[in-house]
Design a protein around this motif. Structure first.
Motif, PDB file in Angstrom:
ATOM      1  N   ALA A 261     -19.220  -0.210   6.419  1.00 18.75           N
ATOM      2  CA  ALA A 261     -20.268   0.535   6.937  1.00 18.75           C
ATOM      3  C   ALA A 261     -20.823   0.403   8.196  1.00 18.75           C
ATOM      4  CB  ALA A 261     -21.699   0.474   5.820  1.00 18.75           C
ATOM      5  N   HIS A 262     -20.758  -0.602   8.943  1.00 20.33           N
ATOM      6  CA  HIS A 262     -21.286  -0.827  10.130  1.00 20.33           C
ATOM      7  C   HIS A 262     -20.062  -0.905  11.335  1.00 20.33           C
ATOM      8  CE1 HIS A 262     -24.572  -1.576   7.651  1.00 20.33           C
ATOM      9  NE2 HIS A 262     -25.132  -0.982   8.490  1.00 20.33           N
ATOM     10  N   GLN A 263     -18.862  -0.300  10.891  1.00 23.01           N
ATOM     11  CA  GLN A 263     -17.776  -0.758  11.768  1.00 23.01           C
ATOM     12  C   GLN A 263     -17.702   0.775  12.286  1.00 23.01           C
ATOM     13  OE1 GLN A 263     -16.556  -3.877  12.233  1.00 23.01           O
ATOM     14  NE2 GLN A 263     -18.012  -4.152  10.644  1.00 23.01           N
ATOM     15  N   THR A 264     -16.751   1.105  13.220  1.00 25.16           N
ATOM     16  CA  THR A 264     -16.369   2.164  13.949  1.00 25.16           C
ATOM     17  C   THR A 264     -15.980   3.371  13.173  1.00 25.16           C
ATOM     18  OG1 THR A 264     -15.861   1.017  16.163  1.00 25.16           O
ATOM     19  CG2 THR A 264     -15.106   3.517  15.958  1.00 25.16           C
ATOM     20  N   PHE A 265     -15.050   2.976  12.206  1.00 25.32           N
ATOM     21  CA  PHE A 265     -14.744   3.941  11.398  1.00 25.32           C
ATOM     22  C   PHE A 265     -14.837   3.441   9.668  1.00 25.32           C
ATOM     23  CE2 PHE A 265     -12.107   5.099  15.035  1.00 25.32           C
ATOM     24  CZ  PHE A 265     -12.247   6.453  14.899  1.00 25.32           C
ATOM     25  N   SER A 266     -15.494   4.390   8.843  1.00 26.17           N
ATOM     26  CA  SER A 266     -15.663   3.712   7.531  1.00 26.17           C
ATOM     27  C   SER A 266     -15.662   5.020   6.608  1.00 26.17           C
ATOM     28  CB  SER A 266     -17.144   3.143   7.555  1.00 26.17           C
ATOM     29  OG  SER A 266     -18.319   4.160   7.756  1.00 26.17           O
ATOM     30  N   PRO A 267     -14.789   4.416   5.675  1.00 26.56           N
ATOM     31  CA  PRO A 267     -14.671   5.299   4.446  1.00 26.56           C
ATOM     32  C   PRO A 267     -15.915   5.293   3.488  1.00 26.56           C
ATOM     33  CG  PRO A 267     -13.101   3.554   4.081  1.00 26.56           C
ATOM     34  CD  PRO A 267     -13.755   3.420   5.398  1.00 26.56           C
ATOM     35  N   PHE A 268     -15.939   6.411   2.775  1.00 23.34           N
ATOM     36  CA  PHE A 268     -17.110   6.256   1.799  1.00 23.34           C
ATOM     37  C   PHE A 268     -16.622   7.172   0.596  1.00 23.34           C
ATOM     38  CE2 PHE A 268     -18.219   9.733   4.590  1.00 23.34           C
ATOM     39  CZ  PHE A 268     -18.639  10.589   3.958  1.00 23.34           C
ATOM     40  N   LEU A 269     -17.327   6.845  -0.408  1.00 25.63           N
ATOM     41  CA  LEU A 269     -17.173   7.685  -1.922  1.00 25.63           C
ATOM     42  C   LEU A 269     -18.750   8.193  -1.883  1.00 25.63           C
ATOM     43  CD1 LEU A 269     -15.043   5.308  -4.044  1.00 25.63           C
ATOM     44  CD2 LEU A 269     -14.455   7.423  -2.633  1.00 25.63           C
ATOM     45  N   LEU A 270     -18.752   9.498  -2.557  1.00 27.04           N
ATOM     46  CA  LEU A 270     -20.297   9.839  -2.908  1.00 27.04           C
ATOM     47  C   LEU A 270     -20.159  10.713  -4.086  1.00 27.04           C
ATOM     48  CD1 LEU A 270     -23.391  10.237  -1.943  1.00 27.04           C
ATOM     49  CD2 LEU A 270     -22.390  12.591  -0.826  1.00 27.04           C
ATOM     50  N   THR A 271     -21.133  10.336  -4.928  1.00 29.08           N
ATOM     51  CA  THR A 271     -21.472  11.461  -6.240  1.00 29.08           C
ATOM     52  C   THR A 271     -22.944  11.893  -5.952  1.00 29.08           C
ATOM     53  OG1 THR A 271     -21.042  11.900  -8.294  1.00 29.08           O
ATOM     54  CG2 THR A 271     -21.782   9.710  -7.649  1.00 29.08           C
ATOM     55  N   SER A 272     -23.312  13.233  -6.396  1.00 28.30           N
ATOM     56  CA  SER A 272     -24.610  13.604  -6.307  1.00 28.30           C
ATOM     57  C   SER A 272     -24.762  14.876  -7.229  1.00 28.30           C
ATOM     58  CB  SER A 272     -24.845  14.214  -4.873  1.00 28.30           C
ATOM     59  OG  SER A 272     -24.198  15.292  -4.808  1.00 28.30           O
ATOM     60  N   TRP A 273     -26.083  14.835  -7.816  1.00 28.28           N
ATOM     61  CA  TRP A 273     -26.344  15.941  -8.879  1.00 28.28           C
ATOM     62  C   TRP A 273     -27.991  16.411  -8.337  1.00 28.28           C
ATOM     63  CZ3 TRP A 273     -30.545  16.346 -12.116  1.00 28.28           C
ATOM     64  CH2 TRP A 273     -30.783  17.214 -13.091  1.00 28.28           C
ATOM     65  N   GLU A 274     -27.888  17.673  -8.306  1.00 22.12           N
ATOM     66  CA  GLU A 274     -29.106  18.170  -7.849  1.00 22.12           C
ATOM     67  C   GLU A 274     -29.317  19.509  -8.738  1.00 22.12           C
ATOM     68  OE1 GLU A 274     -29.260  20.061  -3.932  1.00 22.12           O
ATOM     69  OE2 GLU A 274     -27.158  19.924  -3.927  1.00 22.12           O
ATOM     70  N   TYR A 275     -30.656  19.895  -8.646  1.00 22.43           N
ATOM     71  CA  TYR A 275     -31.155  21.146  -9.218  1.00 22.43           C
ATOM     72  C   TYR A 275     -32.547  21.683  -8.439  1.00 22.43           C
ATOM     73  CZ  TYR A 275     -35.051  18.423 -11.305  1.00 22.43           C
ATOM     74  OH  TYR A 275     -35.813  17.714 -11.321  1.00 22.43           O
ATOM     75  N   ASP A 276     -32.780  23.022  -8.656  1.00 24.64           N
ATOM     76  CA  ASP A 276     -33.786  23.738  -7.907  1.00 24.64           C
ATOM     77  C   ASP A 276     -33.962  24.939  -8.678  1.00 24.64           C
ATOM     78  OD1 ASP A 276     -35.614  24.903  -6.214  1.00 24.64           O
ATOM     79  OD2 ASP A 276     -34.579  24.617  -4.429  1.00 24.64           O
ATOM     80  N   SER A 277     -34.746  24.833  -9.527  1.00 26.59           N
ATOM     81  CA  SER A 277     -34.861  26.112 -10.590  1.00 26.59           C
ATOM     82  C   SER A 277     -35.571  27.256  -9.883  1.00 26.59           C
ATOM     83  CB  SER A 277     -35.844  25.528 -11.875  1.00 26.59           C
ATOM     84  OG  SER A 277     -36.879  25.242 -11.486  1.00 26.59           O
ATOM     85  N   THR A 278     -36.568  26.784  -8.951  1.00 32.24           N
ATOM     86  CA  THR A 278     -37.306  28.115  -8.322  1.00 32.24           C
ATOM     87  C   THR A 278     -36.435  28.936  -7.463  1.00 32.24           C
ATOM     88  OG1 THR A 278     -37.983  26.596  -6.579  1.00 32.24           O
ATOM     89  CG2 THR A 278     -39.541  27.238  -8.589  1.00 32.24           C
ATOM     90  N   ALA A 279     -35.107  28.321  -7.071  1.00 27.52           N
ATOM     91  CA  ALA A 279     -34.063  29.072  -6.208  1.00 27.52           C
ATOM     92  C   ALA A 279     -32.847  29.484  -6.953  1.00 27.52           C
ATOM     93  CB  ALA A 279     -33.553  28.219  -5.169  1.00 27.52           C
ATOM     94  N   GLY A 280     -32.905  29.337  -8.426  1.00 25.59           N
ATOM     95  CA  GLY A 280     -31.983  29.814  -9.331  1.00 25.59           C
ATOM     96  C   GLY A 280     -31.019  28.969  -9.693  1.00 25.59           C
ATOM     97  N   LEU A 281     -30.987  27.568  -8.994  1.00 26.01           N
ATOM     98  CA  LEU A 281     -30.089  26.730  -9.155  1.00 26.01           C
ATOM     99  C   LEU A 281     -30.328  25.597 -10.444  1.00 26.01           C
ATOM    100  CD1 LEU A 281     -27.272  25.304  -8.103  1.00 26.01           C
ATOM    101  CD2 LEU A 281     -28.892  23.774  -6.665  1.00 26.01           C
ATOM    102  N   GLU A 282     -29.400  25.923 -11.618  1.00 28.80           N
ATOM    103  CA  GLU A 282     -29.513  25.239 -12.512  1.00 28.80           C
ATOM    104  C   GLU A 282     -29.119  23.674 -12.383  1.00 28.80           C
ATOM    105  OE1 GLU A 282     -30.935  25.910 -15.443  1.00 28.80           O
ATOM    106  OE2 GLU A 282     -31.134  28.096 -15.723  1.00 28.80           O
ATOM    107  N   SER A 283     -27.881  23.784 -11.903  1.00 27.50           N
ATOM    108  CA  SER A 283     -27.470  22.385 -11.233  1.00 27.50           C
ATOM    109  C   SER A 283     -26.168  22.330 -10.227  1.00 27.50           C
ATOM    110  CB  SER A 283     -26.848  21.409 -12.665  1.00 27.50           C
ATOM    111  OG  SER A 283     -25.749  22.345 -12.958  1.00 27.50           O
ATOM    112  N   ARG A 284     -25.911  21.450  -9.258  1.00 26.64           N
ATOM    113  CA  ARG A 284     -24.782  21.375  -8.602  1.00 26.64           C
ATOM    114  C   ARG A 284     -24.322  19.856  -8.714  1.00 26.64           C
ATOM    115  NH1 ARG A 284     -26.840  23.130  -3.810  1.00 26.64           N
ATOM    116  NH2 ARG A 284     -26.117  25.012  -4.182  1.00 26.64           N
TER     117      ARG A 284
END
Length: 265
Positions: free
Chosen positions: A121-144
């Motif tokens: 994480a603190h080197q010049t180059f660092s690979p990463f994996l990411l997963t996320s889940w979000e929602y915003d019902s007032t903007a019409g987004l049930e889930s992403r």
């Protein structure tokens, strides 16, 4: 009088929106257990945990209630899982939820849960994996839901840039679910000042593969100011979200500013 306020609070937290308080409450407990479990098998470094919250309630001519809550669980250092040692690795779980009601009308209901696994994480180059889940019902987004991988380049003096590719499952009201590939490009500046104040500034540009005219633009600023109490800070966040092609009847821009307290443990 106390009964009146309790009824308001009780009604406020009992609603059928997807993963509201349950996301914070159950997730908070689950991740605390996970943090203890990971620590027991992966070295002596301790987790750094924090929880931030703000809440307001107005009664009378105006009936308004609003709260914002978030929690983060972060482990930095060498991570040993079984016989595998991952050097200078960052593992981060984060949860957030905001809800607001004005005169029985819901004007804000959004949240997010994410897991980041950053190798070297603190080197010049660092690979990463990411997963996320979000929602915003007032903007019409049930889930992403997004799952992907990327590479970060640390430029020095607090500056870094990253690029990632995500597989995405998106569900908007009236449009149904769709799967797509999305890119994410992110410049970032993070600095801790001699006073102990920290600033984290990020901009995300997220176009859809094959259609760069359809994109998400996110602008986030977080400033944390220490207090005389070691484990307590004041946190200011400003977020701007832009969707170049939102569903019909939904505005392209959303902006939010929040001031709250953060407890670190």
């Amino acid at each position: 009088m106390a009964g009146k306020w309790w009824n308001k609070i009780q009604l406020y937290f009992n609603h059928g929106e997807p993963l509201p308080v349950h996301l914070i409450g159950r997730g908070f407990l689950l991740l605390l257990v996970m943090s203890l479990g990971f620590d027991s098998i992966s070295g002596s470094d301790l987790w750094k945990n924090s929880a931030t919250g703000s809440w307001s309630l107005i009664s009378g001519n105006t009936e308004q209630s609003e709260y914002s809550a978030s929690a983060a669980f972060e482990r930095k250092g060498d991570l040993k899982i079984g016989n595998t040692l991952l050097k200078d690795t960052e593992l981060r779980f984060a949860l957030s939820h905001t809800r607001g009601v004005l005169n029985d009308s819901l004007y804000q209901n959004d949240g997010e849960a994410s897991i980041l696994f950053d190798i070297m994480a603190h080197q010049t180059f660092s690979p990463f994996l990411l997963t996320s889940w979000e929602y915003d019902s007032t903007a019409g987004l049930e889930s992403r839901t997004e799952m992907g991988a990327g590479l970060k380049w640390a430029l020095g003096h607090g500056f870094s840039i990253s690029a990632a590719a995500f597989f995405e499952l998106e569900d908007y009201v009236g449009e149904g679910k769709k799967t797509q590939m999305r890119w994410s490009f992110r410049p970032k500046f993070k600095k801790t000042f001699p006073s102990g104040m920290t600033m984290n500034y990020m901009v995300f540009f997220k176009p859809i593969q094959g259609n760069f005219g359809s994109y998400l633009l996110e602008h986030n600023v977080a400033i944390e100011v220490p207090t005389t109490i070691k484990w307590l800070t004041v946190k200011l966040t400003v977020e701007d979200d832009y969707n170049s092609q939102p569903p019909e009847g939904v505005k392209k821009w959303d902006s939010e500013a929040n001031v709250g307290i953060t407890i670190k443990f």
